[in-house]
Design an enzyme around this catalytic site. Structure first.
Site, PDB file in Angstrom:
ATOM      1  N   HIS A  37       1.792   8.989   0.941  1.00 23.67           N
ATOM      2  CA  HIS A  37       0.616   8.880   0.072  1.00 23.67           C
ATOM      3  C   HIS A  37       0.786   9.837  -1.104  1.00 23.67           C
ATOM      4  O   HIS A  37       1.272  10.953  -0.934  1.00 23.67           O
ATOM      5  CB  HIS A  37      -0.663   9.256   0.834  1.00 23.67           C
ATOM      6  CG  HIS A  37      -0.986   8.301   1.932  1.00 23.67           C
ATOM      7  ND1 HIS A  37      -1.669   7.126   1.711  1.00 23.67           N
ATOM      8  CD2 HIS A  37      -0.698   8.329   3.263  1.00 23.67           C
ATOM      9  CE1 HIS A  37      -1.799   6.484   2.860  1.00 23.67           C
ATOM     10  NE2 HIS A  37      -1.220   7.189   3.816  1.00 23.67           N
ATOM     11  N   THR A  43      -6.344   4.059   6.385  1.00 26.28           N
ATOM     12  CA  THR A  43      -6.333   2.735   5.765  1.00 26.28           C
ATOM     13  C   THR A  43      -7.244   1.804   6.579  1.00 26.28           C
ATOM     14  O   THR A  43      -7.395   1.993   7.784  1.00 26.28           O
ATOM     15  CB  THR A  43      -4.906   2.152   5.701  1.00 26.28           C
ATOM     16  OG1 THR A  43      -4.357   2.117   7.020  1.00 26.28           O
ATOM     17  CG2 THR A  43      -4.014   2.979   4.800  1.00 26.28           C
ATOM     18  N   HIS A  88       0.832  -1.210   0.000  1.00 25.26           N
ATOM     19  CA  HIS A  88       0.000   0.000   0.000  1.00 25.26           C
ATOM     20  C   HIS A  88       0.864   1.257   0.000  1.00 25.26           C
ATOM     21  O   HIS A  88       0.516   2.249  -0.624  1.00 25.26           O
ATOM     22  CB  HIS A  88      -0.936   0.010   1.214  1.00 25.26           C
ATOM     23  CG  HIS A  88      -1.766   1.252   1.313  1.00 25.26           C
ATOM     24  ND1 HIS A  88      -2.812   1.517   0.447  1.00 25.26           N
ATOM     25  CD2 HIS A  88      -1.684   2.308   2.150  1.00 25.26           C
ATOM     26  CE1 HIS A  88      -3.341   2.693   0.753  1.00 25.26           C
ATOM     27  NE2 HIS A  88      -2.678   3.188   1.777  1.00 25.26           N
ATOM     28  N   HIS A 119       5.013   7.041   6.686  1.00 29.51           N
ATOM     29  CA  HIS A 119       4.772   6.468   5.359  1.00 29.51           C
ATOM     30  C   HIS A 119       4.249   7.576   4.450  1.00 29.51           C
ATOM     31  O   HIS A 119       4.032   8.703   4.901  1.00 29.51           O
ATOM     32  CB  HIS A 119       3.797   5.288   5.443  1.00 29.51           C
ATOM     33  CG  HIS A 119       2.478   5.662   6.021  1.00 29.51           C
ATOM     34  ND1 HIS A 119       2.204   5.612   7.369  1.00 29.51           N
ATOM     35  CD2 HIS A 119       1.342   6.113   5.441  1.00 29.51           C
ATOM     36  CE1 HIS A 119       0.958   6.016   7.587  1.00 29.51           C
ATOM     37  NE2 HIS A 119       0.415   6.332   6.421  1.00 29.51           N
TER      38      HIS A 119
END
Length: 178
Positions: free
Chosen positions: A37, A123, A10, A35
């Site tokens: 996006h 998520t 992802h 993380h």
């Protein structure tokens, strides 16, 4: 410092042994992982940025907070070169980097205005009860840096969600407290 990167299918998730924390309203949140996006999952004035980092933090009580930082093309940020040079090449790939000389304090936009709201993880299962802090001013990364990170993400942004009944606050830090 040690960095671990994984392509979990992802996003590219990064963990570190660096002691990075954020204090808000006398609550101390410690970094668990960050993380990316692409494009950004948050908008400012209705516009997405090409890249957003989520710094996932936890309080001793287990409460979660996420610091969202939106990036736009601009000045190269050297800390990201280490991450980019170790990006996993495929889903499931992990990279372990040791003995790094990284200063994570440079990566925090301290003293910046930010938006604050109570929301959820982005998520599944989209767990509620997360305190969000989204830096109001976009930060800059080199065009090539953004392109290299984005090329590993495959459009992993959640659609922009309605505010529903959530209250959104713009917090302007006192300039005397810098």
């Amino acid at each position: 410092r040690v960095l671990d990167l994984i392509d979990n299918g992802h996003t590219i998730q990064v963990t570190s042994d660096a002691a990075v924390s954020m204090t808000v309203d006398d609550r101390v949140f410690s970094l668990v992982q960050f993380h990316f996006h692409a494009p950004s999952e948050h908008t400012i004035n209705g516009e997405r940025a090409p890249l957003e980092a989520h710094l996932v933090m936890v309080e001793d009580t287990g409460s979660l907070a996420v610091l969202g930082v939106l990036y736009e093309p601009g000045e190269v940020f050297p800390l990201f070169d280490t991450i980019i040079s170790a990006l996993p090449s495929k889903v499931g790939d992990e990279r372990h980097l040791e003995r790094l000389d990284l200063d994570f304090s440079e990566s925090r936009p301290a003293g910046s205005a930010y938006y604050r709201y109570e929301g959820s993880l982005t998520t599944p299962p989209c767990t509620e009860g997360v305190t969000w802090f989204v830096v109001a001013d976009r930060q800059s990364l080199g065009v090539g840096q953004i392109e290299q990170i984005v090329s590993h993400l495959h459009g992993n942004a959640r659609p922009v969600q309605p505010l529903n009944e959530r209250e959104l606050f713009l917090v302007q830090p006192d300039p005397k407290e810098k």
